[in-house]
Enzyme design. Structure first.
Site, PDB file in Angstrom:
ATOM      1  N   ALA A  17       0.855  -1.204   0.000  1.00 11.68           N
ATOM      2  CA  ALA A  17       0.000   0.000   0.000  1.00 11.68           C
ATOM      3  C   ALA A  17       0.886   1.248   0.000  1.00 11.68           C
ATOM      4  O   ALA A  17       0.637   2.214  -0.737  1.00 11.68           O
ATOM      5  CB  ALA A  17      -0.930  -0.001   1.213  1.00 11.68           C
ATOM      6  N   SER A  37      -8.006   1.703   7.193  1.00 14.89           N
ATOM      7  CA  SER A  37      -7.251   0.656   7.859  1.00 14.89           C
ATOM      8  C   SER A  37      -8.199  -0.037   8.831  1.00 14.89           C
ATOM      9  O   SER A  37      -9.307   0.453   9.073  1.00 14.89           O
ATOM     10  CB  SER A  37      -6.091   1.311   8.619  1.00 14.89           C
ATOM     11  N   ARG A  38      -7.736  -1.152   9.403  1.00 14.88           N
ATOM     12  CA  ARG A  38      -8.554  -1.776  10.450  1.00 14.88           C
ATOM     13  C   ARG A  38      -8.503  -0.944  11.722  1.00 14.88           C
ATOM     14  O   ARG A  38      -9.317  -1.131  12.614  1.00 14.88           O
ATOM     15  CB  ARG A  38      -8.072  -3.203  10.715  1.00 14.88           C
ATOM     16  N   HIS A  80      -8.898 -10.144   0.319  1.00 14.51           N
ATOM     17  CA  HIS A  80      -9.206  -9.471  -0.961  1.00 14.51           C
ATOM     18  C   HIS A  80     -10.696  -9.550  -1.288  1.00 14.51           C
ATOM     19  O   HIS A  80     -11.292  -8.578  -1.733  1.00 14.51           O
ATOM     20  CB  HIS A  80      -8.409 -10.101  -2.111  1.00 14.51           C
ATOM     21  N   LYS A  98      -2.692  -8.770  -6.336  1.00 17.91           N
ATOM     22  CA  LYS A  98      -2.536 -10.170  -6.723  1.00 17.91           C
ATOM     23  C   LYS A  98      -2.151 -10.976  -5.500  1.00 17.91           C
ATOM     24  O   LYS A  98      -1.567 -10.377  -4.584  1.00 17.91           O
ATOM     25  CB  LYS A  98      -1.501 -10.343  -7.823  1.00 17.91           C
ATOM     26  N   ASP A 179       1.550 -16.243  -3.661  1.00 17.61           N
ATOM     27  CA  ASP A 179       2.222 -14.949  -3.605  1.00 17.61           C
ATOM     28  C   ASP A 179       3.194 -14.744  -4.753  1.00 17.61           C
ATOM     29  O   ASP A 179       3.233 -13.677  -5.369  1.00 17.61           O
ATOM     30  CB  ASP A 179       2.958 -14.784  -2.273  1.00 17.61           C
TER      31      ASP A 179
HETATM   32  N1  LIG Z   1       2.224  -6.026  -6.696  1.00 22.00           N
HETATM   33  C1  LIG Z   1       3.272  -6.298  -5.940  1.00 22.00           C
HETATM   34  O1  LIG Z   1       4.422  -6.123  -6.342  1.00 22.00           O
HETATM   35  C2  LIG Z   1       3.066  -6.796  -4.556  1.00 22.00           C
HETATM   36  C3  LIG Z   1       4.131  -6.782  -3.657  1.00 22.00           C
HETATM   37  C4  LIG Z   1       3.895  -7.203  -2.350  1.00 22.00           C
HETATM   38  C5  LIG Z   1       2.643  -7.656  -1.988  1.00 22.00           C
HETATM   39  N2  LIG Z   1       1.631  -7.698  -2.905  1.00 22.00           N
HETATM   40  C6  LIG Z   1       0.295  -8.171  -2.524  1.00 22.00           C
HETATM   41  O2  LIG Z   1      -0.295  -7.180  -1.703  1.00 22.00           O
HETATM   42  C7  LIG Z   1      -1.016  -7.771  -0.624  1.00 22.00           C
HETATM   43  C8  LIG Z   1      -0.479  -7.189   0.695  1.00 22.00           C
HETATM   44  O3  LIG Z   1       0.886  -7.513   0.814  1.00 22.00           O
HETATM   45  P1  LIG Z   1       1.864  -6.657   1.770  1.00 22.00           P
HETATM   46  O4  LIG Z   1       3.220  -7.174   1.491  1.00 22.00           O
HETATM   47  O5  LIG Z   1       1.596  -5.212   1.636  1.00 22.00           O
HETATM   48  O6  LIG Z   1       1.382  -7.191   3.189  1.00 22.00           O
HETATM   49  P2  LIG Z   1       1.564  -6.464   4.587  1.00 22.00           P
HETATM   50  O7  LIG Z   1       2.763  -5.581   4.572  1.00 22.00           O
HETATM   51  O8  LIG Z   1       1.425  -7.516   5.613  1.00 22.00           O
HETATM   52  O9  LIG Z   1       0.304  -5.484   4.667  1.00 22.00           O
HETATM   53  C9  LIG Z   1      -1.018  -5.922   4.570  1.00 22.00           C
HETATM   54  C10 LIG Z   1      -1.925  -4.911   5.272  1.00 22.00           C
HETATM   55  O10 LIG Z   1      -3.243  -5.428   5.266  1.00 22.00           O
HETATM   56  C11 LIG Z   1      -3.843  -5.221   6.521  1.00 22.00           C
HETATM   57  N3  LIG Z   1      -4.013  -6.535   7.167  1.00 22.00           N
HETATM   58  C12 LIG Z   1      -3.117  -7.271   7.810  1.00 22.00           C
HETATM   59  N4  LIG Z   1      -3.631  -8.425   8.242  1.00 22.00           N
HETATM   60  C13 LIG Z   1      -4.886  -8.421   7.854  1.00 22.00           C
HETATM   61  C14 LIG Z   1      -5.922  -9.349   7.992  1.00 22.00           C
HETATM   62  N5  LIG Z   1      -5.768 -10.515   8.615  1.00 22.00           N
HETATM   63  N6  LIG Z   1      -7.101  -9.039   7.464  1.00 22.00           N
HETATM   64  C15 LIG Z   1      -7.258  -7.861   6.817  1.00 22.00           C
HETATM   65  N7  LIG Z   1      -6.286  -6.936   6.673  1.00 22.00           N
HETATM   66  C16 LIG Z   1      -5.113  -7.222   7.166  1.00 22.00           C
HETATM   67  C17 LIG Z   1      -2.921  -4.398   7.339  1.00 22.00           C
HETATM   68  O11 LIG Z   1      -3.279  -3.041   7.148  1.00 22.00           O
HETATM   69  P3  LIG Z   1      -4.139  -2.288   8.278  1.00 22.00           P
HETATM   70  O12 LIG Z   1      -3.389  -2.485   9.549  1.00 22.00           O
HETATM   71  O13 LIG Z   1      -4.168  -0.921   7.784  1.00 22.00           O
HETATM   72  O14 LIG Z   1      -5.491  -2.902   8.334  1.00 22.00           O
HETATM   73  C18 LIG Z   1      -1.576  -4.692   6.751  1.00 22.00           C
HETATM   74  O15 LIG Z   1      -0.684  -3.634   6.933  1.00 22.00           O
HETATM   75  C19 LIG Z   1      -0.862  -9.269  -0.776  1.00 22.00           C
HETATM   76  O16 LIG Z   1      -2.010  -9.795  -1.379  1.00 22.00           O
HETATM   77  C20 LIG Z   1       0.354  -9.436  -1.683  1.00 22.00           C
HETATM   78  O17 LIG Z   1       0.282 -10.581  -2.521  1.00 22.00           O
HETATM   79  C21 LIG Z   1       1.822  -7.263  -4.167  1.00 22.00           C
END
Ligand SMILES: NC(=O)c1ccc[n+]([C@@H]2O[C@H](COP(=O)([O-])OP(=O)(O)OC[C@H]3O[C@@H](n4cnc5c(N)ncnc54)[C@H](OP(=O)(O)O)[C@@H]3O)[C@@H](O)[C@H]2O)c1
Length: 333
Positions: A17, A37-38, A80, A98, A179
């Site tokens: 994000a 956010s949550r 998602h 994704k 992932d």
């Molecule tokens: N396109 C790309 O290059 C790329 C790269 C990395 C990841 N991704 C994808 O993006 C997504 C997030 O990855 P990330 O690396 O950003 O993960 P992350 O750093 O763990 O962040 C995910 C965020 O989602 C919220 N969250 C955490 N646990 C949750 C739960 N159990 N239920 C609902 N919300 C929750 C939290 O935000 P709040 O505290 O604000 O709620 C957390 O900061 C994944 O699906 C991953 O596959 C894509």
């Protein structure tokens, strides 16, 4: 849309994000107007960091915000479906990270919801919007290497990822396949469509997610793909497409390349380099621009990342998980 710029809402405040928002705020045609956010604390901190005017401590308020043109969903995969459905039902357009969902059933539900409500929906498969990947696809479609016979691609990270990490947590859709493996699978399917044969071998963790998976896909045309993903070893992250009259190599970072090398039978290798004006290879601006172009044009899906293609990838991922025995909490036996 009521203004010239496209107004974005960001749902979740984690790693991707922040990376995506940092790219968005550099685009003159984009305006980041809200974040959810949550927790309020996290929403406020994110809003302050990026200068975002509205911060919500729950997703519903963001979904109901009429002054948003598109929501970017950046939760773990397991959320998602809930987050995207909430936004679509409230009338928002959505770009969802994704892998699109945990499984095909959830993906079909979201696609039906978007189509029934006439909302824009796209999986954030940024690889498909990358200019060099589009160049590679055009070269292959124009017959530069003849008929595609073999696709190879790998994406492995060295880690180590502790069992508490989301990549190891079944409740968050953990594992290498969803992932990382989604990139090699999406790459192969961009070039060849949906495979007719699928086999796979995995090493599973004690928690029951795949630590690494090797896939063999086949097509009725006689083409094969050998793909790999891993959470326990940093692979070269390279790809190669071999045809009846040549080959295209992506030596590194295949899903966001900075160069391609075309080998045509009997000719010197030709190199295609990324245009420096396109920005760093890690930029999400191409994906963001495609979303804004489509929304401004009144389109409900992107021709670069079509929803039927996303569904076809989810069908493959489901079939692979069936073969390797990975099932997430709540999925039917
Ligand atoms: N396109 C790309 O290059 C790329 C790269 C990395 C990841 N991704 C994808 O993006 C997504 C997030 O990855 P990330 O690396 O950003 O993960 P992350 O750093 O763990 O962040 C995910 C965020 O989602 C919220 N969250 C955490 N646990 C949750 C739960 N159990 N239920 C609902 N919300 C929750 C939290 O935000 P709040 O505290 O604000 O709620 C957390 O900061 C994944 O699906 C991953 O596959 C894509």
């Amino acid at each position: 849309m009521t203004t010239d710029s496209v107004r974005w809402g960001i749902l979740a405040t984690g790693g991707i994000a922040a990376a995506f928002t940092a790219d968005l705020i550099d685009l003159p045609e984009a305006e980041v107007v809200a974040v959810a956010s949550r927790t309020e604390t996290s929403a406020n901190a994110f809003a302050e960091r990026f200068g975002i005017p509205r911060a919500y401590g729950d997703w519903e308020a963001l979904a109901q915000d009429e002054d948003i043109d598109v929501v970017y969903v950046a939760t773990p995969h397991s959320a998602h479906r809930t987050a995207t459905a909430l936004c679509l039902k409230a009338g928002r357009n959505v770009l969802c990270e994704k892998p699109f969902t945990l499984n095909l059933r959830e993906a079909e539900e979201l696609v039906a919801l978007a189509r029934d409500n006439g909302r824009f929906l796209m999986e954030a498969m940024w690889m498909y919007c990358n200019p060099l990947i589009r160049r590679l696809k055009a070269l292959v479609d124009d017959g530069a290497i003849g008929d595609v016979r073999t696709v190879q691609a790998d994406f492995g990270l060295e880690g180590p990822f502790p069992p508490s990490h989301r990549l190891r947590d079944p409740a968050q859709g953990g594992g290498a396949l969803l992932d990382l493996g989604v990139y090699p699978v999406s790459f192969a399917q961009l070039l060849l469509g949906e495979p007719s044969g699928i086999s796979a071998q995995s090493v599973l963790s004690a928690e029951g997610v795949d630590l690494q998976t090797a896939l063999a896909l086949s097509w009725d045309s006689g083409a094969l793909a050998a793909l790999h993903c891993s959470l326990v070893g940093g692979t070269g992250v390279s790809a190669s497409v071999t045809g009846s009259r040549g080959r295209i190599d992506i030596p590194s970072g295949f899903f966001h390349p900075d160069r391609l090398v075309l080998h045509r039978a009997g000719r010197d290798p030709e190199e295609f380099a990324a245009d420096p004006a396109d920005g760093p290879r890690t930029t999400f601006r191409h994906e963001a621009r495609e979303v804004m172009r489509a929304i401004r044009a009144g389109e409900t899906e992107s021709p670069l990342v079509p929803l039927d293609g996303t569904l076809a990838v989810m069908r493959t991922l489901d079939a692979v998980r069936e073969r390797i025995g990975v099932r997430y909490p709540g999925e039917a036996a």
